[in-house]
Motif scaffolding. Structure first.
Motif, short mmCIF file in Angstrom:
data_model
loop_
_atom_site.label_atom_id
_atom_site.label_comp_id
_atom_site.label_asym_id
_atom_site.label_seq_id
_atom_site.Cartn_x
_atom_site.Cartn_y
_atom_site.Cartn_z
N LYS A 50 -13.59 -1.65 1.61
CA LYS A 50 -13.16 -2.60 2.63
C LYS A 50 -13.50 -4.03 2.22
N HIS A 90 -3.74 -0.84 1.96
CA HIS A 90 -4.45 -1.98 2.54
C HIS A 90 -3.50 -2.84 3.37
N ARG A 91 -4.00 -3.35 4.48
CA ARG A 91 -3.15 -4.07 5.43
C ARG A 91 -2.50 -5.31 4.82
N ARG A 94 1.12 -4.51 3.75
CA ARG A 94 1.94 -3.75 4.70
C ARG A 94 3.42 -4.08 4.57
N GLN A 97 5.52 -1.81 2.29
CA GLN A 97 5.61 -0.38 2.53
C GLN A 97 7.05 -0.01 2.92
N ARG A 124 0.00 8.93 6.05
CA ARG A 124 -0.27 7.50 6.25
C ARG A 124 0.55 6.58 5.34
#
Length: 229
Positions: A50, A90-91, A94, A97, A124
């Motif tokens: 993280k 990881h955000r 995004r 994706q 996910r």
């Protein structure tokens, strides 16, 4: 490929620094893994990743994809592959994706060939891409449902777990039906899991599906009806 070698080295070094050689053999045995473990427990690994992933943002899509693949392909310890999966989701990335990433995830699914990798990638990564681009990804999942590779087939079956009201029941049916007669545990368990989760949203649909498919294995049937009787 435009790999961010600095990030790759930092991730590997950080995992090495967290290694616990006492825990590693038991972790490897539990996962039945040919690849060794460092012995980094999930909470410590997650906290480390993280921090490092938030502090080292990749500049573009090409670098992102190349770095994920480098971590994955060159991994010497299982935690390094977990890191590749974490980086992929990881955000900060995004916006990338989409259907273009399906071949990357397909490589990881087929090469990883075990539930700890595949289930995360199926639910996910592939799942959200499917829901955002049904026209483009549904045919891929239907193709995977009839593929010779076990893990493509499991992915097609379970990728809608968590979709709730957005579940495409036609796709769910068409990915499950080719596997109903298969003796493979991971397919039977995957069928039951997918149905059990959708039963939280539509128990009547799941009951009807089970009634209409008497060839379901006992395992799949028990899992599907576990919470609805």
């Amino acid at each position: 490929m435009s790999v961010d070698e600095q990030l790759v080295k930092a991730i590997r070094a950080g995992l090495a620094g967290l290694a616990d050689p006492v825990k590693a053999p038991a972790m490897r045995a539990y996962m039945k893994s040919a690849m060794p473990f460092r012995g980094v427990a999930s909470p410590e690994r997650s906290a480390f990743l993280k921090g490092i992933l938030a502090g080292h943002i990749l500049p573009d899509r090409v670098t992102y994809s190349a770095t994920v693949l480098k971590l994955w392909r060159a991994a010497e310890f299982r935690e390094e592959r977990y890191a590749a999966i974490a980086l992929s989701g990881h955000r900060a990335y995004r916006q990338w994706q989409d259907r273009e990433l399906v071949p990357l995830y397909e490589e990881m699914i087929v090469d990883g060939a075990w539930w700890d990798y595949v289930d995360e990638l199926a639910i996910r990564r592939i799942g959200p891409i499917l829901r955002a681009d049904r026209a483009g990804v549904t045919p891929i999942m239907l193709s995977w449902a009839g593929d010779a590779d076990l893990w493509r087939r499991r992915t097609a079956i379970i990728c809608q777990i968590g979709a709730k009201e957005d579940t495409d029941t036609d796709l769910l049916t068409r990915t499950i039906e080719p596997a109903i007669a298969e003796p493979e545990f991971f397919l039977r368990k995957g069928i039951g899991w997918a149905l059990r989760e959708y039963a939280k949203t539509s128990p009547d649909w799941v009951r009807s599906f089970v009634d209409d498919h008497p060839g379901l294995s006992g395992l799949s049937r028990r899992e599907a009806l576990k919470h609805i009787g």
